[in-house]
Design an enzyme around this catalytic site. Sequence first.
Site, PDB file in Angstrom:
ATOM      1  N   HIS A  50       7.021  33.906 -99.364  1.00 55.74           N
ATOM      2  CA  HIS A  50       7.899  34.257 -98.256  1.00 55.74           C
ATOM      3  C   HIS A  50       7.490  35.605 -97.655  1.00 55.74           C
ATOM      4  O   HIS A  50       6.665  36.331 -98.212  1.00 55.74           O
ATOM      5  CB  HIS A  50       9.348  34.300 -98.731  1.00 55.74           C
ATOM      6  CG  HIS A  50       9.917  32.942 -99.012  1.00 55.74           C
ATOM      7  ND1 HIS A  50      11.244  32.731 -99.324  1.00 55.74           N
ATOM      8  CD2 HIS A  50       9.341  31.711 -99.018  1.00 55.74           C
ATOM      9  CE1 HIS A  50      11.468  31.442 -99.515  1.00 55.74           C
ATOM     10  NE2 HIS A  50      10.318  30.805 -99.349  1.00 55.74           N
ATOM     11  N   GLU A  52       9.006  38.490 -97.391  1.00 58.03           N
ATOM     12  CA  GLU A  52       9.255  39.687 -98.192  1.00 58.03           C
ATOM     13  C   GLU A  52       8.172  39.876 -99.254  1.00 58.03           C
ATOM     14  O   GLU A  52       7.726  41.000 -99.506  1.00 58.03           O
ATOM     15  CB  GLU A  52      10.627  39.584 -98.876  1.00 58.03           C
ATOM     16  CG  GLU A  52      11.790  39.436 -97.915  1.00 58.03           C
ATOM     17  CD  GLU A  52      12.172  37.992 -97.628  1.00 58.03           C
ATOM     18  OE1 GLU A  52      13.376  37.720 -97.540  1.00 58.03           O
ATOM     19  OE2 GLU A  52      11.265  37.143 -97.494  1.00 58.03           O
ATOM     20  N   CYS A  77      16.279  35.040 -99.579  1.00 55.25           N
ATOM     21  CA  CYS A  77      16.816  33.900-100.326  1.00 55.25           C
ATOM     22  C   CYS A  77      17.270  34.339-101.715  1.00 55.25           C
ATOM     23  O   CYS A  77      16.745  35.295-102.285  1.00 55.25           O
ATOM     24  CB  CYS A  77      15.772  32.786-100.422  1.00 55.25           C
ATOM     25  SG  CYS A  77      14.260  33.259-101.275  1.00 55.25           S
ATOM     26  N   CYS A  86      13.711  35.843-103.238  1.00 54.31           N
ATOM     27  CA  CYS A  86      13.218  37.115-102.698  1.00 54.31           C
ATOM     28  C   CYS A  86      14.194  38.252-102.984  1.00 54.31           C
ATOM     29  O   CYS A  86      13.786  39.404-103.141  1.00 54.31           O
ATOM     30  CB  CYS A  86      12.985  36.993-101.195  1.00 54.31           C
ATOM     31  SG  CYS A  86      11.590  35.929-100.794  1.00 54.31           S
ATOM     32  N   LEU A 208      -1.095  10.646 -78.676  1.00 52.54           N
ATOM     33  CA  LEU A 208      -0.070  11.624 -79.081  1.00 52.54           C
ATOM     34  C   LEU A 208      -0.618  12.654 -80.062  1.00 52.54           C
ATOM     35  O   LEU A 208       0.054  13.066 -81.002  1.00 52.54           O
ATOM     36  CB  LEU A 208       1.157  10.912 -79.671  1.00 52.54           C
ATOM     37  CG  LEU A 208       1.790   9.827 -78.798  1.00 52.54           C
ATOM     38  CD1 LEU A 208       2.957   9.176 -79.523  1.00 52.54           C
ATOM     39  CD2 LEU A 208       2.239  10.393 -77.454  1.00 52.54           C
ATOM     40  N   ARG A 211      -5.436  16.959 -79.381  1.00 54.59           N
ATOM     41  CA  ARG A 211      -6.885  17.026 -79.179  1.00 54.59           C
ATOM     42  C   ARG A 211      -7.315  18.152 -78.233  1.00 54.59           C
ATOM     43  O   ARG A 211      -8.452  18.599 -78.275  1.00 54.59           O
ATOM     44  CB  ARG A 211      -7.407  15.687 -78.659  1.00 54.59           C
ATOM     45  CG  ARG A 211      -6.795  15.256 -77.339  1.00 54.59           C
ATOM     46  CD  ARG A 211      -7.085  13.795 -77.012  1.00 54.59           C
ATOM     47  NE  ARG A 211      -6.450  13.391 -75.757  1.00 54.59           N
ATOM     48  CZ  ARG A 211      -5.178  13.053 -75.653  1.00 54.59           C
ATOM     49  NH1 ARG A 211      -4.411  13.066 -76.729  1.00 54.59           N
ATOM     50  NH2 ARG A 211      -4.665  12.705 -74.490  1.00 54.59           N
ATOM     51  N   GLU A 286       8.494  12.716 -75.315  1.00 52.78           N
ATOM     52  CA  GLU A 286       7.585  12.619 -74.176  1.00 52.78           C
ATOM     53  C   GLU A 286       7.618  11.216 -73.568  1.00 52.78           C
ATOM     54  O   GLU A 286       6.688  10.796 -72.908  1.00 52.78           O
ATOM     55  CB  GLU A 286       6.141  12.948 -74.605  1.00 52.78           C
ATOM     56  CG  GLU A 286       5.827  14.418 -74.674  1.00 52.78           C
ATOM     57  CD  GLU A 286       4.326  14.671 -74.724  1.00 52.78           C
ATOM     58  OE1 GLU A 286       3.558  13.965 -74.051  1.00 52.78           O
ATOM     59  OE2 GLU A 286       3.929  15.595 -75.453  1.00 52.78           O
ATOM     60  N   SER A 289      11.057   7.689 -68.310  1.00 50.90           N
ATOM     61  CA  SER A 289      12.301   8.161 -67.712  1.00 50.90           C
ATOM     62  C   SER A 289      13.537   7.617 -68.428  1.00 50.90           C
ATOM     63  O   SER A 289      14.509   8.339 -68.656  1.00 50.90           O
ATOM     64  CB  SER A 289      12.340   7.763 -66.237  1.00 50.90           C
ATOM     65  OG  SER A 289      13.473   8.283 -65.610  1.00 50.90           O
ATOM     66  N   SER A 294      18.235   8.744 -71.693  1.00 45.49           N
ATOM     67  CA  SER A 294      19.142   8.368 -72.783  1.00 45.49           C
ATOM     68  C   SER A 294      19.490   9.581 -73.639  1.00 45.49           C
ATOM     69  O   SER A 294      20.646   9.766 -74.045  1.00 45.49           O
ATOM     70  CB  SER A 294      18.505   7.288 -73.662  1.00 45.49           C
ATOM     71  OG  SER A 294      18.337   6.089 -72.950  1.00 45.49           O
TER      72      SER A 294
END
Length: 345
Positions: A50, A52, A77, A86, A208, A211, A286, A289, A294
């Site tokens: 973490h 810290e 934490c 931590c 998707l 690249r 992505e 429409s 929705s």
Amino acid sequence: MEEEKYMRRCIELARNGLCNASPNPMVGAVIVCDGRIIGEGYHIRCGEAHAEVNAIRAVKDESLLKRSTIYVSLEPCSHYGKTPPCADLIIEKQIPRIVIGCQDPFSEVAGRGIQKLRDAGREVTVGILEEECKNLIRRFITFNTLHRPFITLKWAESADHFIDIKRTEGKPVILSSPLSSMLVHKKRAETDAIMIGRRTALLDNPSLTVRNWYGRNPIRVVLDRTLSLPKGLQIFDGEIPTLIFTEKEQQEEKNVTYITINFSHNPLIQIMEELYQRKIQSLLVEGGSQLLQSFIDNGLWDEAYIEKCPSRLYSGVKAPEISDEFSYSTEEHFERQIWHYIHQD
């Protein structure tokens, strides 16, 4: 103000973990002794040290810790996870003063780290640049308080508010420029999962991936109610973990998992529940429409990025619409205007 200056540095450091810290929150830490930074660190990757711990490790002379202040953007934490607490390390190193940006929303921590430090006789200050620190971990907060991923909507639209021509085959109209497309791939690299609908998968055959940027590919999430998508599409290439939501039973294939849901009841709610169970903390939508609208109509979104293209299409598929009640800011990238909406109830 001195405390704010060091907390801003914590936030700067924390952002370096954007692509790799999830599902943990991004956290930065700075250790100051006699007005000088002697150590700093951030949470680089989930499962590793973490912020810290990294900041303490960066201190060359540990004897200075006994008269130092540690600044940390999020409450240390107090529980054992993949790494030790931590708060215990800060107590062990005898750091006398702790300045914290915001309290941890995670139920296993939520104030316990602060209390543990105070019980050990440490001076603890909480709430420095609190809103900025909360904004830094807004994905983590949304995931742990709403029990769903942080949802980002993204699309590009023409000057007359269309996202594509109407078609049953052929390639889509390219509204993004090559450079603004790189920004989209950067957002993908910063997100746990990316979602599209059946029609987008069928007509555009997208991969998707990231690249055009550096980073890990997001998990692919696809709606295919009747399992009508042909197996030759790139989403079935087995290269990236892919979740297909359907109403039919289907056995898993290489890196492709089929999840059966009831489409007669709000499918988006069921999908969000499933993604939450799989610890997917952020989702980039992505799709076309209809899918985007929705999410908007269900109030299931946290931010939206709309790329405004200067050219006109005159007809075609209308862009999704967000109510005028939501304010937005604008950014200029590569001669393209990006409207950024933030969904606040």
